[in-house]
Scaffold this motif. Structure first.
Motif, PDB file in Angstrom:
ATOM      1  N   PRO A  62       0.838  -1.209   0.000  1.00 38.23           N
ATOM      2  CA  PRO A  62       0.000   0.000   0.000  1.00 38.23           C
ATOM      3  C   PRO A  62       0.867   1.251   0.000  1.00 38.23           C
ATOM      4  O   PRO A  62       2.009   1.223   0.456  1.00 38.23           O
ATOM      5  N   GLY A  63       0.332   2.334  -0.514  1.00 42.48           N
ATOM      6  CA  GLY A  63       1.017   3.627  -0.441  1.00 42.48           C
ATOM      7  C   GLY A  63       1.929   3.931  -1.599  1.00 42.48           C
ATOM      8  O   GLY A  63       2.422   5.040  -1.719  1.00 42.48           O
ATOM      9  N   MET A  64       2.190   2.941  -2.462  1.00 42.12           N
ATOM     10  CA  MET A  64       3.090   3.181  -3.586  1.00 42.12           C
ATOM     11  C   MET A  64       2.283   3.581  -4.816  1.00 42.12           C
ATOM     12  O   MET A  64       1.210   3.076  -5.046  1.00 42.12           O
ATOM     13  N   LEU A  65       2.857   4.455  -5.607  1.00 44.19           N
ATOM     14  CA  LEU A  65       2.169   4.921  -6.802  1.00 44.19           C
ATOM     15  C   LEU A  65       3.000   4.584  -8.032  1.00 44.19           C
ATOM     16  O   LEU A  65       4.224   4.643  -7.984  1.00 44.19           O
ATOM     17  N   LEU A 104       1.440   6.180   5.770  1.00 45.97           N
ATOM     18  CA  LEU A 104       2.507   5.268   6.155  1.00 45.97           C
ATOM     19  C   LEU A 104       3.614   5.973   6.937  1.00 45.97           C
ATOM     20  O   LEU A 104       4.025   7.085   6.605  1.00 45.97           O
ATOM     21  N   PHE A 159       8.749   2.308   4.239  1.00 40.69           N
ATOM     22  CA  PHE A 159       9.056   3.721   3.956  1.00 40.69           C
ATOM     23  C   PHE A 159       7.943   4.587   4.518  1.00 40.69           C
ATOM     24  O   PHE A 159       6.839   4.104   4.771  1.00 40.69           O
ATOM     25  N   ARG A 185       0.731  12.115  -2.713  1.00 42.32           N
ATOM     26  CA  ARG A 185      -0.029  11.008  -2.127  1.00 42.32           C
ATOM     27  C   ARG A 185       0.855   9.774  -1.925  1.00 42.32           C
ATOM     28  O   ARG A 185       0.367   8.708  -1.571  1.00 42.32           O
ATOM     29  N   TYR A 186       2.147   9.926  -2.173  1.00 42.62           N
ATOM     30  CA  TYR A 186       3.081   8.810  -1.944  1.00 42.62           C
ATOM     31  C   TYR A 186       3.034   8.439  -0.469  1.00 42.62           C
ATOM     32  O   TYR A 186       3.282   9.267   0.405  1.00 42.62           O
ATOM     33  N   GLY A 187       2.686   7.200  -0.198  1.00 39.20           N
ATOM     34  CA  GLY A 187       2.605   6.757   1.194  1.00 39.20           C
ATOM     35  C   GLY A 187       1.240   6.911   1.829  1.00 39.20           C
ATOM     36  O   GLY A 187       1.082   6.712   3.028  1.00 39.20           O
ATOM     37  N   VAL A 188       0.243   7.276   1.028  1.00 41.50           N
ATOM     38  CA  VAL A 188      -1.134   7.265   1.518  1.00 41.50           C
ATOM     39  C   VAL A 188      -1.720   5.895   1.192  1.00 41.50           C
ATOM     40  O   VAL A 188      -1.577   5.422   0.061  1.00 41.50           O
ATOM     41  N   ILE A 189      -2.306   5.237   2.168  1.00 44.08           N
ATOM     42  CA  ILE A 189      -2.953   3.952   1.889  1.00 44.08           C
ATOM     43  C   ILE A 189      -4.185   4.281   1.055  1.00 44.08           C
ATOM     44  O   ILE A 189      -5.214   4.690   1.551  1.00 44.08           O
TER      45      ILE A 189
END
Lengths: 475, 396
Positions: free
Chosen positions: A48-51, B21, B41, B131-135
């Protein structure tokens, strides 16, 4: 009476692109890692959290492939998500292109014994590969090394009429992509889904279509098409079974195709546009850049090579390795004759490589080095034996050809008075051979000639020396 | 009230919602399915705060994937029957134990929580904060935002976290943004949407009216207008939000991390049982709704239509902002909510989101403070913060 039937085949071919990193993350791309899950990051393992972040090189390679297959490049191209659950698919969706693929409307000419046929390319789209399942004992393991490795899928119209055409087309794609470095086309890097139907010859209507999924070898594809075509014809002719539109797999051992579970074919993949990837706009400037950097397509290149007198067999060898094809092009660009250059690479270099247990793709000589040798030989300033010695030193010990020639004194400038002196000395010290030669034993010449060459340590033009020697012996 | 799902540094100044995260510490988005998940991370916003000398105090409770009203349906933080619902991060900020908190605004939960606790929350323009690291649930409209006691605090934290991030493909190009809380808004024009006001109870209406009066007293022009598209905009956002959430949470399958059922004999059972046990009723409803609107037979009438509504709403809002600087709306229909049955959650959240959906649908900034919401055009956060500051000053 048995009817005449016609095969109708369409192909979907997946080709792994040769990029340094994966399509949406910075993990290493095609280079094969040794251990499972060596080449994995939070993004390509579905944390989760990766784009996803688009790898620009993938767009360029896909567009280049499209240009080679005479496609139109869509200036506006988008990604979609395809949803399905499978343990080798870490996000439970695959990022692919449904609505706006990067290339459309291409054309490839395929030549077989039956003649030449135009195969229309419907589209080429970019997508990510899935991982791999490894089964052992009571457990199954997932290896994500291959997830998100960039692929293009090339979809043709149903234009093939025989397995020969299919195999020829695939061979053409393979050598085209391999010779230009678009794909390494290694084992399993090219996979095919074959759509096949059979109809009465002359009929306009298509028959019932079946799809054989995921085949990696040309031989299997050929066998699968032949089996499936026979199955369709038996069904039509003798009513052996009722044909249904379905997905099948080919079993390599039995040589037969089997229906896959219906679950697979009836799946609704719930495609929708991926909001994490902005549409890609290929503007004029970028497209021009891609065009300018496009390696010369196989067809054009092969034609030019053939015109230069290079044989079909040699062309095929050159095309099989993109580094070798590039070496040849560069050597030609440096002013060498194409046919000569091809012979140097495919005869001289290849022979040395073979003896050293190496392959053509291991050839490490630079274009400058090779063109130097070729030109020196052409100009008569280096004899072939010395050139070969140099090549051995280059291939086996990584020597620099120019430095090596100088070191060995191969390219020492020699004037004819020096040669004359050497010839005189050789005649003087080989009286027996001289009298034998004069008595008509032509072979005796070799002994005197050899003595000259030995004295000159490989420098000088052998042809010129030989002529001068014969002249002298006439006296 | 329990604020934290996980404490990181008791003296930390910034709390972070558990949908964001933080490296090597539990990050579970309030869901059983992510039980025990520790990421490798931190979110970009967290990194930027730490680089600028802010310590993270801990992870505040959120409702599972932020899908509920204010955070009432966390697997790790249950509300008792009859208990008043509050958001953990909002209450924590209100208590003064932290300077500010980060939250993910996806379907209004953070804004509602801020309104109910009477603190400020800014949902910034889409693409300004990584939004990197947003679930992630609804990638096309979720934004990471800031809770603070007032406009100045929000602006200070926003300055740190906003700006381009190469790790997020939807991140906009500007490397930084300025957030001015003292912009000249004396001649600003604000409108109140009648249709939205009518959906609120008397308490909420009275609050809006008094807020408007304070603005007027400072020279701001406030007008009531009629606008018929907020309901359609909300329906469109619920469709997109459910579809994207359904897709994004499909990676939680019990195979790689998080909760795996002990009860399975094959891969299908592993999937089904892990997910049945791991998701709450509301998430399941969202998944079902989301997979329905994406199915072949419904796609054109639901998902694709929602995308078209999104474009129409963007046009209509643009028109509105040619006349007004901001839209003043309620955040919730009521000023207090009690614990309720999760089976009612989907409908309840759907209804309440009529106030919050437009900013998510088309990426506009929205500021909640003093229990009301101000929406502006893209990149006009400074105007929102400055308007809000006028009212804050009045309260002092």
């Amino acid at each position: 009476m048995i009817m005449a039937y016609e095969l109708v085949i369409g192909l979907e071919t997946h080709v792994e692109l040769n990029t340094e990193s994966k399509i949406f993350c910075s993990c290493g791309g095609h280079s094969s890692p040794k251990e499972p899950n060596d080449c994995v990051c939070p993004a390509c393992s579905g944390m989760p959290g990766m784009l996803p972040v688009m790898n620009k090189r993938v767009v360029e390679l896909a567009a280049t492939a499209g240009l080679m297959l005479n496609c139109e490049i869509n200036r506006y191209t988008t990604f979609d998500k395809k949803n399905y659950y499978y343990p080798d698919l870490p996000c439970a969706y695959q990022i692919t292109q449904l609505n706006h693929p990067i290339c459309v409307n291409g054309l490839v000419k395929v030549k077989t014994a039956a003649g030449e046929r135009d195969i229309r390319i419907k589209q080429i789209h970019m997508e990510e590969d899935a991982g791999k399942l490894v089964h052992g004992g009571n457990s199954s393991f997932v290896d994500f090394n291959r997830t998100s490795v960039p692929l293009i899928e090339i979809v043709t119209q149903p234009d093939f009429r025989s397995p020969e055409e299919v195999v020829t087309y695939l061979g053409k794609l393979k050598s085209m992509f391999k010779s230009t470095g678009i794909s390494e086309c290694e084992e399993g890097a090219m996979r095919c889904d074959v759509n096949i139907s059979v109809r009465e010859e002359g009929s306009e209507k298509f028959g019932v279509r079946t799809e054989i999924k995921n085949m990696a070898s040309f031989e299997a594809i050929d066998r699968a098409i032949r089996y499936e075509a026979q199955r369709h014809m038996d069904a039509l002719e003798f009513g052996t079974e009722e044909l249904v539109q379905e997905t099948r797999r080919f079993d390599d051992v039995s040589g037969k195709t089997f229906a896959m579970r219906n679950k697979e074919t009836e799946a609704d993949y719930r495609y929708f546009p991926d909001p994490n990837l902005m549409p890609i706009v290929i503007d004029d400037e970028w497209l021009e850049e891609i065009k300018a950097n496009k390696p010369v397509a196989l067809d054009e290149k092969a034609e030019a090579y053939a015109e230069a007198g290079i044989s079909d067999k040699e062309i095929a060898m050159l095309m099989s390795e993109h580094t070798v094809a590039k070496l040849l092009d560069d050597v030609i660009a440096l002013g060498c004759n194409a046919k000569d250059a091809a012979a140097w690479i495919l005869t001289d270099c290849a022979g040395i490589l073979r003896k050293a247990g190496l392959k053509l793709k291991d050839l490490s000589i630079t274009a400058e080095g090779l063109s130097y040798l070729i030109k020196k030989v052409d100009e008569g300033k280096l004899n072939r034996g010395a050139a070969k010695k140099t090549l051995i030193a280059v291939i086996e010990n990584g020597a620099d050809p120019i430095a090596y020639c100088e070191e060995q004194g191969f390219t020492k400038e020699i004037d004819s008075s020096m040669i004359e002196a050497v010839i005189d000395k050789a005649i003087e010290s080989n009286p027996q051979a001289v009298s034998d030669y004069k008595a008509g034993k032509e072979k005796a010449l070799m002994a005197i000639f050899g003595a000259c060459m030995k004295e000159l340590k490989g420098s000088g033009d052998p042809g010129q020396i030989r002529t001068m020697l014969i002249e002298k012996l006439k006296n | 009230m329990k604020y934290y799902a996980e404490i990181i540094n008791e003296k930390g100044a910034i709390a972070v919602d558990d949908t964001i995260l933080t490296k090597d510490t539990l990050s579970t988005a309030g869901s059983h399915i992510l039980e025990g998940y520790k990421p490798l991370f931190s979110a970009e916003a967290v990194e930027r705060l730490e680089k600028n000398g802010f310590n993270i105090s801990g992870k505040t409770h959120v409702g599972e994937f932020g899908l509920d009203l204010v955070g009432e349906f966390s697997y790790y933080n249950k509300f008792e029957d009859g208990e008043t619902l509050k958001g953990a991060a909002a209450e924590l900020v209100k208590s003064g134990d932290v300077k500010a908190a980060l939250g993910v605004d996806m379907n209004g939960a953070t804004r509602r929580a801020a309104a109910l606790s009477n603190v400020a929350f800014l949902k910034p323009t889409y693409g300004t904060v990584s939004r990197y690291g947003v679930i992630s649930c609804a990638a096309s409209g979720e934004q990471l935002g800031v809770y603070g006691k007032d406009a100045d605090t929000v602006a200070e934290i926003m300055t740190v976290i906003a700006g381009n991030d190469k790790k997020d493909g939807t991140s906009l190009f500007e490397s930084s943004y300025t957030y001015d809380t003292n912009a000249d808004v004396k001649n600003a024009k604000v409108c109140i949407v009648k249709e939205l006001l009518d959906k609120a109870d008397d308490d909420v209406k009275a609050n809006i009216v008094s807020y408007a009066e304070t603005l007027k007293a400072q020279g701001v022009e406030v007008e009531e207008i009629s606008c018929d598209f907020f309901e359609a905009a909300n329906t469109a956002w619920q469709i997109l939000m459910c579809a994207e959430t359904c897709n994004n949470v499909s990676r939680y399958d019990g195979v790689k991390y998080g909760h795996r059922s002990e009860n399975y004999r094959n891969i299908d059972e592993l999937y089904v049982n892990s997910r049945t046990e791991g998701f709450n009723f509301l998430t399941k409803a969202v998944i079902l709704y989301g997979s329905d609107v994406l199915s072949k037979t419904r796609y054109n009438d639901c998902y694709d239509k929602a995308l078209r509504v999104r474009r129409v709403v963007a046009e209509k809002m643009k028109e509105l902002f040619s006349k007004y600087d901001a839209v003043l709306t309620p955040v919730c229909s009521k000023s207090e909510y009690k614990a309720y049955d999760i089976k009612d959650a989907f409908t309840k959240v759907f209804e309440e989101s009529v106030f919050t959906a437009v900013p998510n649908l088309i990426g506009l900034p929205a500021l909640v403070s003093c229990g009301v919401q101000l929406i502006s055009k893209q990149f006009d956060e400074s105007k929102l913060l400055s308007l809000s500051k006028i009212v804050e000053r009045k309260g002092e």
